[in-house]
Design an enzyme around this catalytic site. Structure first.
Site, short mmCIF file in Angstrom:
data_model
loop_
_atom_site.label_atom_id
_atom_site.label_comp_id
_atom_site.label_asym_id
_atom_site.label_seq_id
_atom_site.Cartn_x
_atom_site.Cartn_y
_atom_site.Cartn_z
N GLY A 38 5.44 -3.12 -0.11
CA GLY A 38 5.10 -2.99 1.30
C GLY A 38 3.83 -3.73 1.70
CG ASN A 64 0.51 6.70 5.08
OD1 ASN A 64 0.49 6.20 6.21
ND2 ASN A 64 -0.56 6.76 4.33
CB SER A 69 7.53 -0.23 -0.86
OG SER A 69 7.02 -0.48 -2.15
CG HIS A 84 6.76 2.71 -5.12
ND1 HIS A 84 5.86 3.74 -5.10
CD2 HIS A 84 6.30 1.78 -4.27
CE1 HIS A 84 4.86 3.44 -4.27
NE2 HIS A 84 5.11 2.25 -3.76
CB THR A 130 9.73 -16.10 -11.75
OG1 THR A 130 9.30 -17.41 -12.14
CG2 THR A 130 10.98 -15.72 -12.53
CB CYS A 177 -3.57 3.34 -0.20
SG CYS A 177 -1.88 2.88 -0.62
#
Length: 392
Positions: free
Chosen positions: A69, A150, A198, A200, A236, A324
């Site tokens: 995210g 959140n 995101s 997870h 990658t 966070c």
């Protein structure tokens, strides 16, 4: 262990892990190569892209894989601002309760000549459309408002906010990291230009996410290098992560209705019991609309950090707010924006459920909280002072 911090991260489902494993050891080829094993890896990636696109009402070519995210949010704000700056549109609108990935990027853009307006929210954490209407200007290039918060779990009126932005010629982005996989999200119905998510957060692996970019919007890359992701995101490809995220998305869509019903019932039971059995508590955010698994409390006369330590000692995993911001001493910017009394805000506690949470875990947690809060208040000078005032 009782895990009630699913807003921070979720457990990878066994089905997701089984889907990922071959791409670590057997089908490990680089999908950018031309030989058969590489084509197999590439096909698995594209299947995940189709699953995620279908879940959003988008086309596969509108889905771009990222590391999560934060990267997706940075990509939108920086790429849009690069183009807008050349056109003389140097005003961005966001809300005061956004994730640090948005607010920190906005601070960066302010240092590079952009003006940023942070929309206030109500005491329930809602961005009112009429406030956006008054704030938007001819030079506004982007409006970015998260789908669901959140910390408070409050769901924003994204469709109406997007309509206002479009009416004024601004692009619209929503950070759906907390919402995607938990509530219905449809980019065509909402008419958003960008959407971040995101893996997870919905039982996929960490380190992988996606960005929806509406077809026809000329957005340059954030990361330069190779030609991956149709020349718009070099590096990658994380094949195991992308495959796992796609499987997690498929399961989330399949089970969403059932999961919403279960999580909402358990959350409402938790909120009701805490309100009834623990005094001096404020439930943060609106109860409807709200993320089904989210509950957030503010307890007076206690400190958040101590609550978390004592819960941890009992094997209960919880949070004071955003993962966070863990370790920050100041009151959460979300609670500040919602005008939560500091006496309550210092005792913030977020408990976020999943479909794996049980009634027994809720019972155990409530009983633990009752004991912990009572113990802490018995040692609190502020509480003793308040008791003395009441006895006069």
């Amino acid at each position: 262990m009782i895990y009630l911090d699913n807003a921070a991260t979720t457990a990878v489902l066994p089905e997701v892990w089984e889907k990922m494993k071959p791409f670590f050891t057997e089908d490990f080829a680089n999908p950018a190569s031309m030989y058969a094993p590489a084509r197999k890896a590439r096909a698995a990636m594209e299947e995940s892209r189709r699953i995620i696109a279908g879940s959003l009402g988008a086309a596969p070519e509108e889905i771009f894989f990222t590391s999560g995210g934060s990267e997706s949010d940075n990509w939108v704000l920086k790429a849009v601002s690069d183009k807008a700056q050349a056109e003389g549109k140097k005003h961005i609108i966001t809300s005061a309760v956004e994730h640090p990935a948005i607010l920190s990027t906005c601070r960066y853009l302010k240092q590079h000549g952009f003006e940023v307006t942070q929309l206030p929210v109500t005491e329930e954490g809602i961005v009112k459309p009429e406030v956006l209407e008054k704030s938007i200007r001819p030079d506004t290039c982007l409006v970015s408002v998260m789908t669901a918060n959140n910390e408070s779990g409050t769901i924003q009126p994204i469709k109406e906010l997007c309509r206002i932005a479009k009416a004024h010629g601004a692009l619209f982005h929503t950070d759906a990291v907390q919402a995607y996989g938990h509530i219905p999200v449809n980019v065509k119905d909402w008419d958003v230009d960008f959407l971040s998510a995101s893996g997870h957060k919905f039982h996929g692996p960490k380190g992988v996410g996606f960005l929806y970019i509406r077809k026809g919007i000329p957005v340059g890359p954030l990361i330069h290098g190779g030609s991956q992701e149709r020349n718009r995101r070099a590096g990658t490809s994380n094949v195991p992560g992308i495959v796992g995220m796609g499987e997690a998305a498929r399961i989330a869509m399949r089970d969403m209705e059932k999961n919403i019903a279960k999580e909402t019932a358990l959350r409402d039971e938790l909120v009701s019991r805490v309100r009834e059995e623990i005094p001096f508590v404020r439930v943060t955010g609106t109860m409807n609309p709200r993320l089904p698994g989210n509950s957030h409390f503010c307890f007076r006369f206690v400190e958040s950090e101590t609550i978390l330590i004592l819960l941890d000692q009992r094997g209960i995993c919880a949070s004071g707010g955003s993962a966070c911001a863990t370790g920050a001493e100041e009151i959460s910017h979300v609670l500040t924006a919602m005008h939560v009394d500091p006496e309550y805000a210092h005792g913030a506690l977020r408990l976020t459920l999943s479909e794996q949470t049980t009634e027994e875990e809720i019972d155990t947690t409530v009983e633990a909280l009752k004991e912990i809060i009572a113990k802490l208040r018995s040692m609190s000078p502020a509480f003793k002072e308040w008791q003395g005032q009441q006895s006069r």
